[in-house]
Structures are given as structure tokens and as C-alpha cells.
Design a protein around this motif. Structure first.
Motif, PDB file in Angstrom:
ATOM      1  N   VAL A  21      -5.784  -4.129 -12.033  1.00 19.79           N
ATOM      2  CA  VAL A  21      -5.257  -4.040 -10.667  1.00 19.79           C
ATOM      3  C   VAL A  21      -6.341  -4.419  -9.667  1.00 19.79           C
ATOM      4  N   CYS A  22      -5.879  -4.787  -8.482  1.00 22.88           N
ATOM      5  CA  CYS A  22      -6.825  -5.170  -7.429  1.00 22.88           C
ATOM      6  C   CYS A  22      -6.308  -4.708  -6.071  1.00 22.88           C
ATOM      7  N   GLY A  23      -7.179  -4.841  -5.060  1.00 19.14           N
ATOM      8  CA  GLY A  23      -6.799  -4.537  -3.695  1.00 19.14           C
ATOM      9  C   GLY A  23      -6.406  -5.804  -2.959  1.00 19.14           C
ATOM     10  N   GLU A  24      -6.298  -5.704  -1.648  1.00 18.60           N
ATOM     11  CA  GLU A  24      -5.834  -6.807  -0.814  1.00 18.60           C
ATOM     12  C   GLU A  24      -6.682  -8.064  -0.972  1.00 18.60           C
ATOM     13  N   LYS A  25      -7.989  -7.916  -1.139  1.00 19.34           N
ATOM     14  CA  LYS A  25      -8.902  -9.064  -1.210  1.00 19.34           C
ATOM     15  C   LYS A  25      -8.546 -10.015  -2.352  1.00 19.34           C
ATOM     16  N   TYR A  26      -8.068  -9.484  -3.471  1.00 15.12           N
ATOM     17  CA  TYR A  26      -7.779 -10.313  -4.647  1.00 15.12           C
ATOM     18  C   TYR A  26      -6.267 -10.482  -4.879  1.00 15.12           C
ATOM     19  N   LEU A  43     -11.492   4.493 -10.597  1.00 15.51           N
ATOM     20  CA  LEU A  43     -11.084   3.105 -10.853  1.00 15.51           C
ATOM     21  C   LEU A  43     -10.090   2.641  -9.790  1.00 15.51           C
ATOM     22  N   ILE A  44      -9.137   3.495  -9.486  1.00 17.64           N
ATOM     23  CA  ILE A  44      -8.135   3.187  -8.472  1.00 17.64           C
ATOM     24  C   ILE A  44      -8.781   3.038  -7.101  1.00 17.64           C
ATOM     25  N   ASP A  45      -9.663   3.960  -6.765  1.00 22.52           N
ATOM     26  CA  ASP A  45     -10.310   3.933  -5.449  1.00 22.52           C
ATOM     27  C   ASP A  45     -11.185   2.697  -5.270  1.00 22.52           C
ATOM     28  N   PHE A  46     -11.946   2.343  -6.294  1.00 26.07           N
ATOM     29  CA  PHE A  46     -12.837   1.183  -6.193  1.00 26.07           C
ATOM     30  C   PHE A  46     -12.035  -0.112  -6.045  1.00 26.07           C
ATOM     31  N   ALA A  47     -10.915  -0.214  -6.762  1.00 26.39           N
ATOM     32  CA  ALA A  47     -10.081  -1.414  -6.618  1.00 26.39           C
ATOM     33  C   ALA A  47      -9.436  -1.447  -5.239  1.00 26.39           C
ATOM     34  N   ARG A  48      -9.020  -0.301  -4.751  1.00 25.81           N
ATOM     35  CA  ARG A  48      -8.346  -0.231  -3.453  1.00 25.81           C
ATOM     36  C   ARG A  48      -9.242  -0.732  -2.314  1.00 25.81           C
ATOM     37  N   ILE A  49     -10.546  -0.459  -2.403  1.00 20.26           N
ATOM     38  CA  ILE A  49     -11.451  -0.884  -1.316  1.00 20.26           C
ATOM     39  C   ILE A  49     -12.135  -2.217  -1.646  1.00 20.26           C
ATOM     40  N   ASN A  50     -11.514  -2.945  -2.600  1.00 19.65           N
ATOM     41  CA  ASN A  50     -11.901  -4.340  -2.875  1.00 19.65           C
ATOM     42  C   ASN A  50     -13.284  -4.517  -3.486  1.00 19.65           C
ATOM     43  N   LEU A  51     -13.703  -3.557  -4.326  1.00 13.94           N
ATOM     44  CA  LEU A  51     -14.991  -3.698  -4.994  1.00 13.94           C
ATOM     45  C   LEU A  51     -14.876  -4.478  -6.303  1.00 13.94           C
ATOM     46  N   GLY A  52     -13.660  -4.829  -6.676  1.00 12.37           N
ATOM     47  CA  GLY A  52     -13.459  -5.599  -7.892  1.00 12.37           C
ATOM     48  C   GLY A  52     -12.075  -5.371  -8.455  1.00 12.37           C
ATOM     49  N   VAL A  53     -11.899  -5.758  -9.707  1.00  9.13           N
ATOM     50  CA  VAL A  53     -10.622  -5.616 -10.414  1.00  9.13           C
ATOM     51  C   VAL A  53     -10.778  -4.527 -11.471  1.00  9.13           C
ATOM     52  N   SER A  54      -9.949  -3.500 -11.375  1.00  9.52           N
ATOM     53  CA  SER A  54     -10.084  -2.333 -12.252  1.00  9.52           C
ATOM     54  C   SER A  54      -9.087  -2.355 -13.396  1.00  9.52           C
ATOM     55  N   GLU A  60       1.775   5.544  -8.366  1.00  8.83           N
ATOM     56  CA  GLU A  60       1.875   5.916  -6.952  1.00  8.83           C
ATOM     57  C   GLU A  60       1.215   4.870  -6.066  1.00  8.83           C
ATOM     58  N   SER A  61       0.000   4.442  -6.416  1.00 11.01           N
ATOM     59  CA  SER A  61      -0.714   3.433  -5.622  1.00 11.01           C
ATOM     60  C   SER A  61      -0.032   2.072  -5.698  1.00 11.01           C
ATOM     61  N   LEU A  62       0.529   1.739  -6.852  1.00 12.40           N
ATOM     62  CA  LEU A  62       1.241   0.468  -6.996  1.00 12.40           C
ATOM     63  C   LEU A  62       2.508   0.449  -6.144  1.00 12.40           C
ATOM     64  N   LYS A  63       3.227   1.558  -6.126  1.00  7.23           N
ATOM     65  CA  LYS A  63       4.459   1.634  -5.331  1.00  7.23           C
ATOM     66  C   LYS A  63       4.158   1.603  -3.830  1.00  7.23           C
ATOM     67  N   LYS A  64       3.070   2.239  -3.426  1.00  3.08           N
ATOM     68  CA  LYS A  64       2.690   2.267  -2.018  1.00  3.08           C
ATOM     69  C   LYS A  64       2.144   0.926  -1.536  1.00  3.08           C
ATOM     70  N   GLY A  65       1.752   0.067  -2.464  1.00  3.35           N
ATOM     71  CA  GLY A  65       1.182  -1.215  -2.081  1.00  3.35           C
ATOM     72  C   GLY A  65      -0.309  -1.156  -1.828  1.00  3.35           C
ATOM     73  N   ASP A  66      -0.955  -0.067  -2.260  1.00  3.34           N
ATOM     74  CA  ASP A  66      -2.415   0.029  -2.145  1.00  3.34           C
ATOM     75  C   ASP A  66      -3.090  -0.808  -3.225  1.00  3.34           C
ATOM     76  N   LEU A  67      -2.400  -0.969  -4.361  1.00  2.42           N
ATOM     77  CA  LEU A  67      -2.915  -1.757  -5.482  1.00  2.42           C
ATOM     78  C   LEU A  67      -1.880  -2.804  -5.888  1.00  2.42           C
ATOM     79  N   PHE A  68      -2.380  -3.836  -6.540  1.00  2.00           N
ATOM     80  CA  PHE A  68      -1.508  -4.915  -7.014  1.00  2.00           C
ATOM     81  C   PHE A  68      -1.872  -5.215  -8.468  1.00  2.00           C
ATOM     82  N   GLU A  69      -0.835  -5.357  -9.300  1.00  6.29           N
ATOM     83  CA  GLU A  69      -1.066  -5.602 -10.723  1.00  6.29           C
ATOM     84  C   GLU A  69      -1.233  -7.084 -11.012  1.00  6.29           C
TER      85      GLU A  69
END
Length: 297
Positions: free
Chosen positions: A170-175, A229-240, A249-258
């Protein structure tokens, strides 16, 4: 002593009723059998326990002394029998569970809540640790059962898979652009990867999958918890690399992307683990049964 226990029980009832006939009715025995039991006890102790009178029986001084101790001893035995019954009926006891933070939070808690509501007298002891530590708890006798990431290969352990899980990236907005189409494993290896620490079952499982495909990697971060792992991906530090079922929960909220991989990682399970050679306590047996009723695999 063991051979005299029934005689002491008869003696106790006779002492309380001050009558052979009344004791016989209470014990559903003949008066002759009661009389013979008291005579036998008197012969074995070589003392007289009762004075026989037309109105019944009266304890001798020696009988009074014996009765004090017998009453106390039988009271303790009855109390012990009551406690054993409470354990059998799960009114008392202890259940010791070894489990890691992630499985505890995302899988175990509902079962604990239901078990405690049904058996409030059972003390719950949670031993926190990694899968390897949980296995040590079980083998040392510190835990009755464990809930672990699988696979686990150990002939001495009973392993019951109970929930299918999927390792994903998973990744955050940056990726986010990477999620528009499937990516090859070769492309994945070029990304800043974030994994759990090396000794975890989850890390080893994914690592072995990639190794079989001919890929080796060096994560930019190795973390000690799934939530990080979830938090680090959410703030765009890499792909977890996370467990999909525990990141929903994070995937449904749109905080993370698979990220969609061209070669998906095989599913695996989390499961219940306990020693084959040691029978489960009544509480542990009931707890395991409550989970087995809801198996998903």
C-alpha cells in the motif's frame, strides 16, 4: 486414612444427629450398617466414640475431639469439591493467551469480549509477544493457547487455521499513480519498501515468495508494528507491505491505496496454536471452540 474416609463421614452424620436411626435415614443405609461402621472405626482407633443411651448416642471426650477435626476436614473436602465443580462449570479459573498486538487488536478482541461476558469468573491473562515469543510461552507452559501468524511447522504443536489473510503493498497519496495499473515485481523492487522486522512470520513469508521469484530487497524502513507500517505509508515515506484485512479501515477511508501486483502474493492464515501433548483446560477448550465455530478458512 483413605480407607477410613467413609467411616469418618458416617461418624460425622451420627454425631450431628445423635442417633444411629436418624443417621441411617439420612445416608439411606440400614441402622445395622451404621452401627457396624461405628464399631469398625472404634476398633481401628482403639477408642470408644459414643456412649449408647436409650435416647440415642452421646460423644465421649475422645469422640468430641475427633468430631472437631473430622468436621473441619470434611468441610475442607466439601469446599474443594465445590471449587472443582466451579472450574468444571467455568465459574472460576484462568485462561492464558499468547498473542501479538496486531492479531489482538484486529482479530482477538471480539472473541475476548464474548468469552468474558459469558464466563465473567474466568480470569483472562494476555501474554504479548511476537509469534516466536508466543510459541515459547506455549512450550514453557506460560500460555494455554496462542494466536499466531501462520505458517508454523512444529510437530509438537496443534495448529488450527482460523482466518485467511492477504499480504499486499500500500501507499499514500504521493505514490497513488502506481495504483492505476498492475505493476511487475521488478518495478516493485525499485520502490522505497517498508517492511516489518526480519524475524516476523509475516516478513519471512513475503520475503520467501519474492526470493522464489528471484528478487532480493533491502527495505528503507524495518518497523516493529503493523500500525506503523500503515502510518509510514500514509505520510508518504514509502510503500508498505501490510495485511489487507488489518488495513481495511485506512483503505476504505482513502488514506491508503493498494498496489495491484501482476503476481499476487499467495494468501495465508492466522491460527490457534497449543501443545498436542497437554490437554487443554476447560476454559481454554471452551475458548478454542468459540473460535472454531466461526472459522473462515
Amino acid at each position: 486414612m483413605i480407607g477410613k474416609l467413609d467411616l469418618y463421614r458416617v461418624f460425622h452424620i451420627v454425631s450431628r444427629n445423635k442417633s444411629f436411626s436418624k443417621a441411617a435415614k439420612e445416608l439411606y443405609m440400614t441402622q445395622s450398617a451404621i452401627s457396624q461402621a461405628i464399631l469398625k472405626l472404634e476398633r481401628e482407633l482403639e477408642i470408644q466414640l459414643f456412649y449408647r443411651t436409650p435416647k440415642g448416642v452421646v460423644l465421649t471426650n475422645e469422640g468430641k475431639l475427633l468430631n472437631e477435626h473430622v468436621t473441619s476436614a470434611l468441610g475442607m473436602i466439601n469446599a474443594a469439591e465445590d471449587k472443582i465443580l466451579d472450574f468444571k462449570m467455568l465459574k472460576n479459573g484462568e485462561l492464558r493467551i499468547g498473542v501479538g498486538d496486531t492479531i489482538s487488536r484486529y482479530f482477538l478482541l471480539p472473541y475476548l469480549g464474548d468469552f468474558h461476558a459469558k464466563y465473567p469468573g474466568i480470569k483472562l491473562k494476555i501474554l504479548n509477544g511476537t509469534t516466536s515469543e508466543v510459541l515459547t510461552f506455549i512450550k514453557s507452559g506460560a500460555a494455554d493457547v496462542g494466536l499466531c501468524n501462520l505458517p508454523i511447522q512444529d510437530e509438537g504443536l496443534q495448529v488450527i487455521p482460523c482466518k485467511k489473510i492477504h499480504d499486499i503493498f500500500v501507499c499514500g497519496e504521493k505514490y497513488k499513480e502506481l495504483t492505476k495499473e498492475s505493476i511487475r515485481l521488478e518495478q516493485l523492487m525499485e520502490l522505497p519498501l517498508i517492511f516489518l522486522e526480519k524475524e516476523t512470520i509475516s516478513r519471512r513469508f513475503v520475503e520467501q515468495f519474492l526470493k522464489k521469484k528471484g528478487y532480493h530487497f533491502s527495505p528503507v524502513f524495518e518497523l516493529g508494528s503493523h500500525d506503523l507500517l500503515i502510518d509510514f505509508a500514509r505520510i508518504n515515506l514509502g510503500v508498505s507491505c501490510v495485511i489487507k484485512e488489518f488495513a481495511e479501515e485506512s483503505l476504505k477511508k482513502g488514506d491508503l491505496f493498494e498496489l495491484s501486483l501482476e503476481e499476487a502474493i499467495p494468501s495465508r492464515n492466522i491460527g490457534i496454536v497449543y501443545l498436542k501433548s497437554v490437554p487443554l483446560s476447560r476454559a481454554a477448550e471452551q475458548f478454542v471452540g468459540s473460535i472454531e465455530q466461526n472459522l473462515e478458512v
